[in-house]
Scaffold this motif. Structure first.
Motif, short mmCIF file in Angstrom:
data_model
loop_
_atom_site.label_atom_id
_atom_site.label_comp_id
_atom_site.label_asym_id
_atom_site.label_seq_id
_atom_site.Cartn_x
_atom_site.Cartn_y
_atom_site.Cartn_z
N GLU A 1 0.82 -1.20 0.00
CA GLU A 1 0.00 0.00 0.00
C GLU A 1 0.86 1.26 0.00
OE1 GLU A 1 -4.10 1.22 2.26
OE2 GLU A 1 -2.51 0.37 3.50
N SER A 2 1.96 1.24 0.77
CA SER A 2 2.83 2.41 0.85
C SER A 2 3.52 2.71 -0.48
CB SER A 2 3.86 2.23 1.96
OG SER A 2 4.86 1.33 1.58
N LYS A 3 3.67 1.70 -1.33
CA LYS A 3 4.30 1.92 -2.65
C LYS A 3 3.36 2.70 -3.57
CE LYS A 3 7.90 -0.13 -1.30
NZ LYS A 3 8.89 0.69 -0.69
N PHE A 4 2.05 2.54 -3.37
CA PHE A 4 1.08 3.27 -4.16
C PHE A 4 0.70 4.60 -3.52
CE2 PHE A 4 0.53 -1.16 -5.38
CZ PHE A 4 0.63 -1.05 -6.76
N LEU A 5 1.01 4.72 -2.24
CA LEU A 5 0.74 5.94 -1.49
C LEU A 5 2.06 6.41 -0.88
CD1 LEU A 5 -2.45 4.58 0.33
CD2 LEU A 5 -2.41 6.15 -1.64
N PRO A 6 2.91 7.05 -1.67
CA PRO A 6 4.26 7.37 -1.21
C PRO A 6 4.34 8.31 -0.01
CG PRO A 6 3.82 8.39 -3.34
CD PRO A 6 2.65 7.51 -3.02
N HIS A 7 3.25 8.98 0.32
CA HIS A 7 3.25 9.86 1.49
C HIS A 7 3.11 9.08 2.79
CE1 HIS A 7 -0.91 9.29 0.28
NE2 HIS A 7 -1.26 9.50 1.53
N MET A 8 2.87 7.77 2.70
CA MET A 8 2.75 6.94 3.90
C MET A 8 4.12 6.59 4.45
SD MET A 8 -0.27 6.36 4.83
CE MET A 8 -1.61 7.22 4.06
N LYS A 9 4.24 6.65 5.77
CA LYS A 9 5.46 6.24 6.46
C LYS A 9 5.18 4.90 7.12
CE LYS A 9 6.73 10.47 5.62
NZ LYS A 9 6.27 10.72 4.28
N ILE A 10 6.07 3.96 6.95
CA ILE A 10 5.90 2.68 7.62
C ILE A 10 7.09 2.47 8.56
CG2 ILE A 10 4.42 1.56 5.92
CD1 ILE A 10 6.88 0.30 4.68
N LYS A 11 6.78 1.98 9.75
CA LYS A 11 7.81 1.81 10.78
C LYS A 11 7.64 0.46 11.46
CE LYS A 11 9.22 6.17 10.52
NZ LYS A 11 10.53 6.58 10.11
N ALA A 12 8.72 -0.26 11.59
CA ALA A 12 8.75 -1.46 12.42
C ALA A 12 9.07 -0.99 13.84
CB ALA A 12 9.81 -2.44 11.92
N ILE A 13 8.46 -1.66 14.80
CA ILE A 13 8.68 -1.31 16.21
C ILE A 13 9.43 -2.46 16.86
CG2 ILE A 13 7.58 -0.74 18.41
CD1 ILE A 13 5.16 0.27 16.66
N TYR A 14 10.59 -2.14 17.43
CA TYR A 14 11.45 -3.15 18.04
C TYR A 14 11.61 -2.90 19.53
CZ TYR A 14 13.04 -4.85 13.49
OH TYR A 14 13.10 -5.41 12.25
N PHE A 15 11.77 -3.99 20.26
CA PHE A 15 12.26 -3.96 21.63
C PHE A 15 13.56 -4.73 21.59
CE2 PHE A 15 12.58 -6.26 25.75
CZ PHE A 15 12.93 -5.16 26.52
N GLU A 16 14.65 -4.03 21.86
CA GLU A 16 15.99 -4.59 21.67
C GLU A 16 16.07 -5.05 20.21
OE1 GLU A 16 16.47 -7.31 24.98
OE2 GLU A 16 16.65 -5.63 26.39
N GLU A 17 16.27 -6.32 19.95
CA GLU A 17 16.35 -6.78 18.56
C GLU A 17 15.13 -7.59 18.14
OE1 GLU A 17 20.11 -8.62 17.68
OE2 GLU A 17 21.22 -6.98 18.59
N ILE A 18 14.06 -7.49 18.91
CA ILE A 18 12.85 -8.28 18.66
C ILE A 18 11.79 -7.39 18.02
CG2 ILE A 18 11.04 -9.67 19.71
CD1 ILE A 18 13.03 -10.09 22.08
N LEU A 19 11.28 -7.82 16.88
CA LEU A 19 10.18 -7.11 16.24
C LEU A 19 8.93 -7.31 17.08
CD1 LEU A 19 8.93 -5.62 13.81
CD2 LEU A 19 8.53 -7.88 12.79
#
Length: 128
Positions: free
Chosen positions: A19-37
């Motif tokens: 979806e973000s590729k078609f909507l380039p204004h979208m920001k996507i973020k992974a959320i980690y605790f230490e090295e764990i997604l």
């Protein structure tokens, strides 16, 4: 073995990334605790109202209640505040029976503003 919410996060990733590729204004973020997604977020400016919206915000259930969601949401708010295209408000929606989400969003300053036609509770954060 992945929890149901972890599977949900993993299933949402490909859809949201596509979806973000078609909507380039979208920001996507992974959320980690230490090295764990442990979570995922997607936010951006809505083309209908011109405001920032948090479209996806998920924390794995085994990491909920430990402050990770609050910390991640504060980082998202700060990221939006620092952008040249920042808006006066940030919106999000959640299921009205999701008490945990309501408490989390209220704890960082979101104020409920009523039900959306699609059935979600809307909440607004004033950037000022």
């Amino acid at each position: 073995m992945l929890s149901a919410s972890s599977r949900s996060i993993l299933y949402e990733f490909p859809y949201s990334i596509a979806e973000s590729k078609f909507l380039p204004h979208m920001k996507i973020k992974a959320i980690y605790f230490e090295e764990i997604l442990i979570g995922f977020a997607m936010y951006g400016i809505d083309s209908d109202d011109g405001n920032y919206w948090v479209y996806r915000f998920m924390i794995d259930e085994q990491f909920q209640g430990r402050g990770h969601g609050k910390s991640a949401m504060k980082l998202i708010i700060e990221d939006i505040r620092s952008r040249d295209d920042r808006t006066d408000v940030i919106w999000l929606g959640y299921q009205p029976d999701n008490e945990q989400a309501r408490k989390l969003y209220a704890s960082v300053g979101f104020k409920e503003s009523g039900m959306a036609p699609w059935g979600e509770m809307l909440a607004k954060y004033s950037v000022h």
